[in-house]
Design a protein around this motif. Structure first.
Motif, PDB file in Angstrom:
ATOM      1  N   VAL A 164       0.838  -1.202   0.000  1.00 55.19           N
ATOM      2  CA  VAL A 164       0.000   0.000   0.000  1.00 55.19           C
ATOM      3  C   VAL A 164       0.871   1.250   0.000  1.00 55.19           C
ATOM      4  O   VAL A 164       0.580   2.227  -0.704  1.00 55.19           O
ATOM      5  N   LEU A 165       1.936   1.229   0.763  1.00 54.55           N
ATOM      6  CA  LEU A 165       2.842   2.378   0.781  1.00 54.55           C
ATOM      7  C   LEU A 165       3.446   2.613  -0.602  1.00 54.55           C
ATOM      8  O   LEU A 165       3.551   3.751  -1.062  1.00 54.55           O
ATOM      9  N   ALA A 166       3.833   1.539  -1.282  1.00 47.31           N
ATOM     10  CA  ALA A 166       4.375   1.681  -2.638  1.00 47.31           C
ATOM     11  C   ALA A 166       3.286   2.118  -3.610  1.00 47.31           C
ATOM     12  O   ALA A 166       3.532   2.918  -4.522  1.00 47.31           O
ATOM     13  N   ALA A 167       2.066   1.615  -3.424  1.00 51.09           N
ATOM     14  CA  ALA A 167       0.962   1.962  -4.324  1.00 51.09           C
ATOM     15  C   ALA A 167       0.583   3.436  -4.229  1.00 51.09           C
ATOM     16  O   ALA A 167      -0.025   3.976  -5.158  1.00 51.09           O
ATOM     17  N   ALA A 168       0.950   4.077  -3.141  1.00 51.35           N
ATOM     18  CA  ALA A 168       0.646   5.504  -3.016  1.00 51.35           C
ATOM     19  C   ALA A 168       1.236   6.294  -4.184  1.00 51.35           C
ATOM     20  O   ALA A 168       0.641   7.261  -4.653  1.00 51.35           O
ATOM     21  N   TRP A 169       2.375   5.837  -4.701  1.00 52.76           N
ATOM     22  CA  TRP A 169       2.989   6.534  -5.841  1.00 52.76           C
ATOM     23  C   TRP A 169       2.178   6.328  -7.119  1.00 52.76           C
ATOM     24  O   TRP A 169       2.193   7.164  -7.999  1.00 52.76           O
TER      25      TRP A 169
ATOM     26  N   GLY B 295      -7.975   5.829 -12.311  1.00 51.15           N
ATOM     27  CA  GLY B 295      -8.421   7.013 -13.038  1.00 51.15           C
ATOM     28  C   GLY B 295      -9.222   7.964 -12.167  1.00 51.15           C
ATOM     29  O   GLY B 295      -9.062   9.183 -12.237  1.00 51.15           O
ATOM     30  N   GLU B 296     -10.086   7.421 -11.335  1.00 49.72           N
ATOM     31  CA  GLU B 296     -10.880   8.275 -10.443  1.00 49.72           C
ATOM     32  C   GLU B 296      -9.987   8.982  -9.430  1.00 49.72           C
ATOM     33  O   GLU B 296     -10.190  10.159  -9.132  1.00 49.72           O
ATOM     34  N   CYS B 297      -8.994   8.284  -8.909  1.00 48.89           N
ATOM     35  CA  CYS B 297      -8.065   8.922  -7.972  1.00 48.89           C
ATOM     36  C   CYS B 297      -7.316  10.064  -8.655  1.00 48.89           C
ATOM     37  O   CYS B 297      -7.202  11.164  -8.104  1.00 48.89           O
ATOM     38  N   TRP B 298      -6.797   9.788  -9.829  1.00 50.31           N
ATOM     39  CA  TRP B 298      -6.073  10.832 -10.550  1.00 50.31           C
ATOM     40  C   TRP B 298      -6.957  12.035 -10.824  1.00 50.31           C
ATOM     41  O   TRP B 298      -6.530  13.176 -10.689  1.00 50.31           O
ATOM     42  N   GLN B 299      -8.206  11.787 -11.234  1.00 52.26           N
ATOM     43  CA  GLN B 299      -9.108  12.889 -11.547  1.00 52.26           C
ATOM     44  C   GLN B 299      -9.261  13.806 -10.342  1.00 52.26           C
ATOM     45  O   GLN B 299      -9.163  15.022 -10.455  1.00 52.26           O
ATOM     46  N   GLY B 300      -9.487  13.223  -9.178  1.00 51.88           N
ATOM     47  CA  GLY B 300      -9.669  14.025  -7.971  1.00 51.88           C
ATOM     48  C   GLY B 300      -8.409  14.755  -7.553  1.00 51.88           C
ATOM     49  O   GLY B 300      -8.431  15.949  -7.245  1.00 51.88           O
ATOM     50  N   ILE B 301      -7.301  14.050  -7.562  1.00 52.30           N
ATOM     51  CA  ILE B 301      -6.033  14.645  -7.128  1.00 52.30           C
ATOM     52  C   ILE B 301      -5.596  15.759  -8.070  1.00 52.30           C
ATOM     53  O   ILE B 301      -5.203  16.842  -7.638  1.00 52.30           O
ATOM     54  N   LEU B 302      -5.683  15.502  -9.362  1.00 53.45           N
ATOM     55  CA  LEU B 302      -5.239  16.506 -10.333  1.00 53.45           C
ATOM     56  C   LEU B 302      -6.152  17.729 -10.346  1.00 53.45           C
ATOM     57  O   LEU B 302      -5.691  18.850 -10.557  1.00 53.45           O
ATOM     58  N   ALA B 303      -7.438  17.538 -10.101  1.00 55.28           N
ATOM     59  CA  ALA B 303      -8.356  18.675 -10.028  1.00 55.28           C
ATOM     60  C   ALA B 303      -8.008  19.577  -8.848  1.00 55.28           C
ATOM     61  O   ALA B 303      -8.106  20.805  -8.945  1.00 55.28           O
ATOM     62  N   ILE B 304      -7.573  18.980  -7.759  1.00 56.91           N
ATOM     63  CA  ILE B 304      -7.172  19.773  -6.593  1.00 56.91           C
ATOM     64  C   ILE B 304      -5.840  20.469  -6.845  1.00 56.91           C
ATOM     65  O   ILE B 304      -5.675  21.640  -6.531  1.00 56.91           O
TER      66      ILE B 304
END
Length: 167
Positions: free
Chosen positions: A44-49, A123-132
């Motif tokens: 999980v720690l590695a997946a954070a990247w 994709g959903e994670c990226w969408q949220g993070i990049l929008a912020i």
């Protein structure tokens, strides 16, 4: 499959997890329990990247830091001109079969069927993070899985640009 809006509201639990839960004879177990029982914290720690990637800005574009190479991007600008959307999309493309090459090669090919669901979540994670991170840009995340299976589930993003001519 292509999506820019959240679509992972009716997900199914992965087969390996439901099998694990059955082996424990405990239908109350949830995926977080699996991570704890199976020592998943390292993963999980590695997946954070992967789920919360670092990004950089270069030539009025946004790129995944881990996939960015200045010379390659400059070459894309030579080939594609000022088509920043295409340059970002090709540079930021993450093919999940490539990410998990070793896992799939070790005989865990049954997980191949789970990867498209992972791509949607990513994709959903990226969408949220990049929008912020980039509130002044219209970031578009694309999740795809080619019909012929040649590349498998792929996630990418680009900043949509509006051509506004005044006058």
């Amino acid at each position: 499959m292509s999506s820019i809006k959240p679509s992972w509201s009716e997900r199914e639990l992965p087969a390996f997890f439901t099998q694990w839960r059955e082996e424990w004879k405990d239908p109350e177990l949830i995926p977080e329990n699996y991570l704890d029982f199976e020592g998943g914290l390292h993963f999980v720690l590695a997946a954070a990247w992967l789920f919360c990637p670092e990004t950089i800005e270069y030539r009025d574009c946004v790129f995944l830091k881990e996939y960015f190479d200045r010379e390659t991007v400059d070459n894309w600008f030579v080939r594609l001109g000022d088509d920043r959307e295409r340059i970002e999309a090709v540079t930021n493309q993450v093919n999940l079969w490539s990410v998990f090459t070793n896992t799939l090669a070790k005989g865990e090919s049954q997980l191949r069927e789970e990867i498209p669901q992972l791509a949607v979540a990513l994709g959903e994670c990226w969408q949220g993070i990049l929008a912020i991170r980039y509130p002044d840009l219209e970031i578009r995340v694309r999740v795809s899985d080619e019909e012929d299976g040649s590349y498998g589930p792929t996630v990418t993003f680009y900043a949509a640009r509006v051509n506004a001519d005044f006058g």
